[in-house]
Design an enzyme around this catalytic site. Structure first.
Site, PDB file in Angstrom:
ATOM      1  N   ALA A 103       1.198  19.388   0.233  1.00 42.86           N
ATOM      2  CA  ALA A 103       1.049  18.396   1.318  1.00 42.86           C
ATOM      3  C   ALA A 103       0.072  18.964   2.334  1.00 42.86           C
ATOM      4  O   ALA A 103       0.454  19.371   3.432  1.00 42.86           O
ATOM      5  CB  ALA A 103       2.407  18.108   1.950  1.00 42.86           C
TER       6      ALA A 103
ATOM      7  N   HIS B 205      23.287   3.368  30.762  1.00 43.61           N
ATOM      8  CA  HIS B 205      24.043   4.609  30.616  1.00 43.61           C
ATOM      9  C   HIS B 205      25.166   4.389  29.617  1.00 43.61           C
ATOM     10  O   HIS B 205      25.806   3.349  29.655  1.00 43.61           O
ATOM     11  CB  HIS B 205      24.646   5.006  31.973  1.00 43.61           C
ATOM     12  CG  HIS B 205      25.499   6.233  31.895  1.00 43.61           C
ATOM     13  ND1 HIS B 205      24.963   7.490  31.750  1.00 43.61           N
ATOM     14  CD2 HIS B 205      26.856   6.383  31.929  1.00 43.61           C
ATOM     15  CE1 HIS B 205      25.947   8.369  31.695  1.00 43.61           C
ATOM     16  NE2 HIS B 205      27.100   7.728  31.805  1.00 43.61           N
TER      17      HIS B 205
ATOM     18  N   GLY C 170       2.746  20.320   7.762  1.00 44.76           N
ATOM     19  CA  GLY C 170       2.346  19.169   8.564  1.00 44.76           C
ATOM     20  C   GLY C 170       3.422  18.102   8.458  1.00 44.76           C
ATOM     21  O   GLY C 170       4.597  18.410   8.198  1.00 44.76           O
TER      22      GLY C 170
ATOM     23  N   GLY D  52       0.793  -1.223   0.000  1.00 50.06           N
ATOM     24  CA  GLY D  52       0.000   0.000   0.000  1.00 50.06           C
ATOM     25  C   GLY D  52       0.824   1.271   0.000  1.00 50.06           C
ATOM     26  O   GLY D  52       1.979   1.307  -0.448  1.00 50.06           O
TER      27      GLY D  52
ATOM     28  N   ALA E  11       0.174   4.112   9.875  1.00 50.49           N
ATOM     29  CA  ALA E  11       0.305   2.718   9.467  1.00 50.49           C
ATOM     30  C   ALA E  11       0.116   1.755  10.638  1.00 50.49           C
ATOM     31  O   ALA E  11      -0.535   0.713  10.505  1.00 50.49           O
ATOM     32  CB  ALA E  11       1.673   2.511   8.826  1.00 50.49           C
TER      33      ALA E  11
HETATM   34  P1  FAD Z   1      -3.014   2.114   2.246  1.00 52.49           P
HETATM   35  O1  FAD Z   1      -1.636   1.906   2.706  1.00 52.49           O
HETATM   36  O2  FAD Z   1      -3.322   3.377   1.519  1.00 52.49           O
HETATM   37  O3  FAD Z   1      -3.371   0.861   1.350  1.00 52.49           O
HETATM   38  C1  FAD Z   1      -4.570   0.782   0.649  1.00 52.49           C
HETATM   39  C2  FAD Z   1      -4.367  -0.112  -0.541  1.00 52.49           C
HETATM   40  O4  FAD Z   1      -5.630  -0.383  -1.122  1.00 52.49           O
HETATM   41  C3  FAD Z   1      -3.517   0.504  -1.650  1.00 52.49           C
HETATM   42  O5  FAD Z   1      -2.435  -0.338  -1.944  1.00 52.49           O
HETATM   43  C4  FAD Z   1      -4.465   0.641  -2.833  1.00 52.49           C
HETATM   44  O6  FAD Z   1      -3.822   0.410  -4.073  1.00 52.49           O
HETATM   45  C5  FAD Z   1      -5.483  -0.445  -2.520  1.00 52.49           C
HETATM   46  N1  FAD Z   1      -6.799  -0.193  -3.109  1.00 52.49           N
HETATM   47  C6  FAD Z   1      -7.570   0.903  -2.960  1.00 52.49           C
HETATM   48  N2  FAD Z   1      -8.740   0.754  -3.618  1.00 52.49           N
HETATM   49  C7  FAD Z   1      -8.690  -0.461  -4.194  1.00 52.49           C
HETATM   50  C8  FAD Z   1      -9.585  -1.186  -5.020  1.00 52.49           C
HETATM   51  N3  FAD Z   1     -10.790  -0.699  -5.357  1.00 52.49           N
HETATM   52  N4  FAD Z   1      -9.223  -2.406  -5.450  1.00 52.49           N
HETATM   53  C9  FAD Z   1      -8.030  -2.932  -5.103  1.00 52.49           C
HETATM   54  N5  FAD Z   1      -7.142  -2.294  -4.335  1.00 52.49           N
HETATM   55  C10 FAD Z   1      -7.473  -1.079  -3.890  1.00 52.49           C
HETATM   56  N6  FAD Z   1       2.264   6.515   8.683  1.00 52.49           N
HETATM   57  C11 FAD Z   1       3.018   6.191   9.750  1.00 52.49           C
HETATM   58  O7  FAD Z   1       2.493   5.557  10.685  1.00 52.49           O
HETATM   59  N7  FAD Z   1       4.338   6.519   9.828  1.00 52.49           N
HETATM   60  C12 FAD Z   1       4.962   7.216   8.847  1.00 52.49           C
HETATM   61  O8  FAD Z   1       6.149   7.497   8.942  1.00 52.49           O
HETATM   62  C13 FAD Z   1       4.204   7.584   7.713  1.00 52.49           C
HETATM   63  N8  FAD Z   1       4.774   8.257   6.705  1.00 52.49           N
HETATM   64  C14 FAD Z   1       4.029   8.562   5.604  1.00 52.49           C
HETATM   65  C15 FAD Z   1       4.643   9.278   4.576  1.00 52.49           C
HETATM   66  C16 FAD Z   1       3.923   9.626   3.456  1.00 52.49           C
HETATM   67  C17 FAD Z   1       4.609  10.393   2.337  1.00 52.49           C
HETATM   68  C18 FAD Z   1       2.557   9.246   3.340  1.00 52.49           C
HETATM   69  C19 FAD Z   1       1.763   9.593   2.111  1.00 52.49           C
HETATM   70  C20 FAD Z   1       1.934   8.549   4.355  1.00 52.49           C
HETATM   71  C21 FAD Z   1       2.661   8.217   5.505  1.00 52.49           C
HETATM   72  N9  FAD Z   1       2.085   7.523   6.564  1.00 52.49           N
HETATM   73  C22 FAD Z   1       2.836   7.213   7.668  1.00 52.49           C
HETATM   74  C23 FAD Z   1       0.660   7.112   6.539  1.00 52.49           C
HETATM   75  C24 FAD Z   1       0.536   5.622   6.157  1.00 52.49           C
HETATM   76  O9  FAD Z   1       1.149   5.405   4.913  1.00 52.49           O
HETATM   77  C25 FAD Z   1      -0.920   5.234   6.114  1.00 52.49           C
HETATM   78  O10 FAD Z   1      -1.534   5.547   7.344  1.00 52.49           O
HETATM   79  C26 FAD Z   1      -1.085   3.738   5.856  1.00 52.49           C
HETATM   80  O11 FAD Z   1      -0.480   3.357   4.650  1.00 52.49           O
HETATM   81  C27 FAD Z   1      -2.567   3.374   5.816  1.00 52.49           C
HETATM   82  O12 FAD Z   1      -2.708   2.012   5.571  1.00 52.49           O
HETATM   83  P2  FAD Z   1      -4.036   1.410   4.896  1.00 52.49           P
HETATM   84  O13 FAD Z   1      -3.816  -0.048   4.831  1.00 52.49           O
HETATM   85  O14 FAD Z   1      -5.219   1.951   5.572  1.00 52.49           O
HETATM   86  O15 FAD Z   1      -4.071   2.039   3.423  1.00 52.49           O
HETATM   87  P1  NAD Z   2      -1.083  17.055   7.701  1.00 56.64           P
HETATM   88  O1  NAD Z   2      -2.495  17.057   8.100  1.00 56.64           O
HETATM   89  O2  NAD Z   2      -0.063  16.488   8.598  1.00 56.64           O
HETATM   90  O3  NAD Z   2      -0.608  18.554   7.395  1.00 56.64           O
HETATM   91  C1  NAD Z   2      -1.256  19.366   6.471  1.00 56.64           C
HETATM   92  C2  NAD Z   2      -0.880  20.803   6.771  1.00 56.64           C
HETATM   93  O4  NAD Z   2      -1.310  21.608   5.695  1.00 56.64           O
HETATM   94  C3  NAD Z   2      -1.534  21.349   8.038  1.00 56.64           C
HETATM   95  O5  NAD Z   2      -0.554  21.961   8.838  1.00 56.64           O
HETATM   96  C4  NAD Z   2      -2.565  22.340   7.499  1.00 56.64           C
HETATM   97  O6  NAD Z   2      -2.783  23.425   8.373  1.00 56.64           O
HETATM   98  C5  NAD Z   2      -1.898  22.789   6.219  1.00 56.64           C
HETATM   99  N1  NAD Z   2      -2.802  23.269   5.181  1.00 56.64           N
HETATM  100  C6  NAD Z   2      -4.008  22.760   4.818  1.00 56.64           C
HETATM  101  N2  NAD Z   2      -4.510  23.461   3.765  1.00 56.64           N
HETATM  102  C7  NAD Z   2      -3.588  24.413   3.452  1.00 56.64           C
HETATM  103  C8  NAD Z   2      -3.513  25.428   2.462  1.00 56.64           C
HETATM  104  N3  NAD Z   2      -4.494  25.583   1.555  1.00 56.64           N
HETATM  105  N4  NAD Z   2      -2.438  26.251   2.447  1.00 56.64           N
HETATM  106  C9  NAD Z   2      -1.431  26.071   3.349  1.00 56.64           C
HETATM  107  N5  NAD Z   2      -1.449  25.121   4.322  1.00 56.64           N
HETATM  108  C10 NAD Z   2      -2.505  24.302   4.359  1.00 56.64           C
HETATM  109  O7  NAD Z   2      -1.065  16.347   6.248  1.00 56.64           O
HETATM  110  P2  NAD Z   2       0.131  15.788   5.367  1.00 56.64           P
HETATM  111  O8  NAD Z   2       1.425  16.356   5.791  1.00 56.64           O
HETATM  112  O9  NAD Z   2      -0.314  15.954   3.954  1.00 56.64           O
HETATM  113  O10 NAD Z   2       0.118  14.259   5.718  1.00 56.64           O
HETATM  114  C11 NAD Z   2      -1.076  13.494   5.494  1.00 56.64           C
HETATM  115  C12 NAD Z   2      -1.213  12.408   6.505  1.00 56.64           C
HETATM  116  O11 NAD Z   2      -0.271  11.380   6.229  1.00 56.64           O
HETATM  117  C13 NAD Z   2      -0.914  12.831   7.932  1.00 56.64           C
HETATM  118  O12 NAD Z   2      -2.011  13.420   8.560  1.00 56.64           O
HETATM  119  C14 NAD Z   2      -0.540  11.533   8.560  1.00 56.64           C
HETATM  120  O13 NAD Z   2      -1.713  10.893   8.941  1.00 56.64           O
HETATM  121  C15 NAD Z   2       0.143  10.785   7.442  1.00 56.64           C
HETATM  122  N6  NAD Z   2       1.625  10.900   7.568  1.00 56.64           N
HETATM  123  C16 NAD Z   2       2.212  10.462   8.708  1.00 56.64           C
HETATM  124  C17 NAD Z   2       3.578  10.562   8.849  1.00 56.64           C
HETATM  125  C18 NAD Z   2       4.219  10.054  10.116  1.00 56.64           C
HETATM  126  O14 NAD Z   2       3.558   9.353  10.857  1.00 56.64           O
HETATM  127  N7  NAD Z   2       5.476  10.375  10.379  1.00 56.64           N
HETATM  128  C19 NAD Z   2       4.358  11.108   7.851  1.00 56.64           C
HETATM  129  C20 NAD Z   2       3.724  11.562   6.709  1.00 56.64           C
HETATM  130  C21 NAD Z   2       2.353  11.445   6.579  1.00 56.64           C
END
Ligand code: FAD
Ligand code: NAD
Length: 465
Positions: free
Chosen positions: A270, A444, A185, A41, A320
């Protein structure tokens, strides 16, 4: 078309879906996972893992550059360079190893994986269009929805050309000279920092009046100071208006109402993610919704019997580890176990430099809940290990009930504090008190000693401050 029958059908092979399927397989439940893209995913392919790989590469490059201009510890280097193609290939290699591992684990546990796009026909029937165009119909007893989320697009500045989402930002062919990041964010600050370390001039535009608005201000202060030192231009209280006519800048309205142009050759948007609810027949089930997310109860049941939803599809916090924990629980419940999703501790980590960790309640949240609490900070400036790794910014904070000293929350900011999240989570889930942590011998010299010292300080007798 002869339908295939299964007990559990999982739509989505992300961390939520694949963990549910592995657990179901272990429990002997006949399970099929349908995945339209790659197993793993968002998390493994375009999220957690690739972002942390890029952040690591950027940190190493930044360190090399730091040594090139001399350093207090006596290391010098000359003219470091980075081959971005190799960096991206290295990152892709990690992703491939992990996604391949997920496939192997599913196979080991007798889970059938169907690569294709699932469309819901009803609560027990799904049609899948496979990569070769062939349709397959699947009938199931339990339907688990784990379709994840997608990046929010700004309608006046859609993705394409120089406007990219985190997905494109994780596989760059070049580093832009001037990058504008919209949103301070998680993604904006993690990737904005990485791009700065890789050599881009970075401006971060944030609509709110502070960065990482989801965390408390004291906790994010060291992050703000660090990104300033790094040369990132942070514009708070600023709204984006769109690309300029020449396509080489972003028009923004600053906090004082003035309109300015930020020149750039790439824009990373983002501004959040939203549950992926459209385009796959979900609406045909007419499930109760919670805003844009599928509404679930504390067992991840939706409003329809034997239809379950987990992970990002079910809303915040989109993390995740939450998706995985929910997936594991749903498989257990389907197998007949009694489980509820009621964690006391849901860690959240922001992988900025310094990192930020929160687990459980902050002092403000405890106040709002009407609890009488004590809280105490221990600064890394007083921790020997922090000095030896040249990183004394930040602190560990504990929040505990005043009456019985039960620990309610931990927060920390500092280099490497993501690894403290395990200790934080365990102490809360095990019902530890300040005395339990204060009385535990911590190795430590480690950053973990700041955890013990924060507990000691809350009890009024810290030793090293
Ligand atoms: P997803 O991982 O989105 O998986 C859903 C899957 O469903 C996908 O593979 C998609 O292709 C599939 N799918 C959707 N619709 C269909 C369909 N109709 N048929 C078949 N397949 C389908 N979270 C953290 O905890 N720590 C982090 O450091 C972190 N960093 C992140 C960094 C970035 C740049 C991003 C974008 C997200 C990050 N996240 C992080 C968030 C994390 O990736 C998500 O919370 C997590 O992947 C959610 O898992 P999920 O299984 O709900 O969905
Ligand atoms: P986010 O919700 O963390 O941050 C979005 C930011 O954009 C906020 O600070 C918001 O005030 C700002 N914003 C919204 N609309 C705006 C606009 N029009 N102009 C300027 N600023 C604006 O969202 P993200 O960074 O896109 O990440 C998405 C989600 O992915 C997170 O909420 C998180 O659940 C997940 N994620 C988690 C991690 C991690 O766990 N380390 C890392 C990356 C992503």
């Amino acid at each position: 078309m002869q339908p295939i029958s299964t007990h559990l059908l999982v739509i989505g092979g992300g961390p939520g879906g694949y963990v549910a399927a592995i657990r179901a397989g272990q429990l002997g439940i006949k399970t099929i996972v349908v995945e339209a893209a790659q197993l793993g995913g968002t998390c493994l392919n375009i999220g957690c893992i690739p972002s942390k790989a890029l952040i690591h590469a950027a940190e190493e490059f930044d360190k090399a550059q730091h040594y090139a201009s001399g350093s207090a510890i006596g290391i010098s280097a000359s003219a470091p360079s980075i081959d971005l193609n190799r960096t991206v290939a290295w990152k892709d290699g990690i992703v491939k190893r992990l996604t391949g591992g997920v496939g192997a684990l599913l196979k080991k546990n007798d889970v059938q994986v169907i690569n294709g796009f699932a469309r819901i026909l009803d609560g027990k029937t799904v049609e899948v269009k496979q990569a070769d165009g062939e349709l397959v119909r699947i009938r199931c007893e339990h339907l688990l929805l784990a379709a994840g989320s997608e990046a929010v697009e700004l309608p006046f500045m859609p993705y394409g050309g120089m406007v990219v989402s985190s997905t494109e930002a994780l596989s760059p062919e070049t580093i832009p000279q001037q990058l504008v990041v919209v949103g301070a964010g998680y993604i904006g600050l993690e990737l904005g920092t990485a791009y700065r370390k890789l050599g881009a001039e970075v401006t971060v535009v944030e609509a709110a009046d502070r960065l990482l608005p989801a965390y408390d201000a004291e906790l994010t202060k060291p992050v703000g100071a660090a990104i300033k030192r790094l040369g990132i231009d942070l514009r708070l209280g600023t709204s984006v208006l769109g690309l300029n006519a020449g396509g080489d800048g972003v028009r923004v309205r600053e906090a004082n109402g003035e309109e300015t142009l930020l020149s750039c050759d790439r824009v990373l948007v983002a501004v959040g993610r939203r549950p992926r609810t459209g385009g796959w027949g979900l609406e045909s089930l007419q499930l109760d919704m919670n805003g844009r997310a599928v509404k679930i109860d504390d067992q991840c049941r939706t409003s329809m019997r034997n239809v379950w939803a987990i992970g990002d599809l079910a809303g915040e916090p989109m993390l995740a580890h939450r998706a995985m924990a929910q997936g594991e629980m749903v498989a257990d419940i389907i197998s007949g176990k009694r489980r509820h999703f009621m964690p006391n501790a849901m860690p959240a980590v922001c992988f900025t430099d310094p990192e930020v960790v929160v687990v459980g309640m902050s002092p403000d949240e405890a106040d709002k809940a009407g609890l009488d609490v004590i809280s105490a900070n221990f600064p890394f400036a007083a921790n020997g290990r922090a000095m030896t790794i040249e990183s004394t910014d930040g602190f560990v904070r504990v929040v505990a009930r005043r009456d019985n000293h039960l620990i309610l929350g931990w927060q920390a900011v500092g280099r490497g504090v993501s690894e403290l999240s395990a200790a934080f989570g365990q102490s809360i889930e095990l019902g530890a008190t300040l005395e339990d942590v204060a009385g535990t011998i911590h190795a430590h010299p480690t950053l973990g000693e700041a955890v013990q010292e924060a507990a000691l300080r809350a009890l009024g007798h810290a030793l090293h401050i």
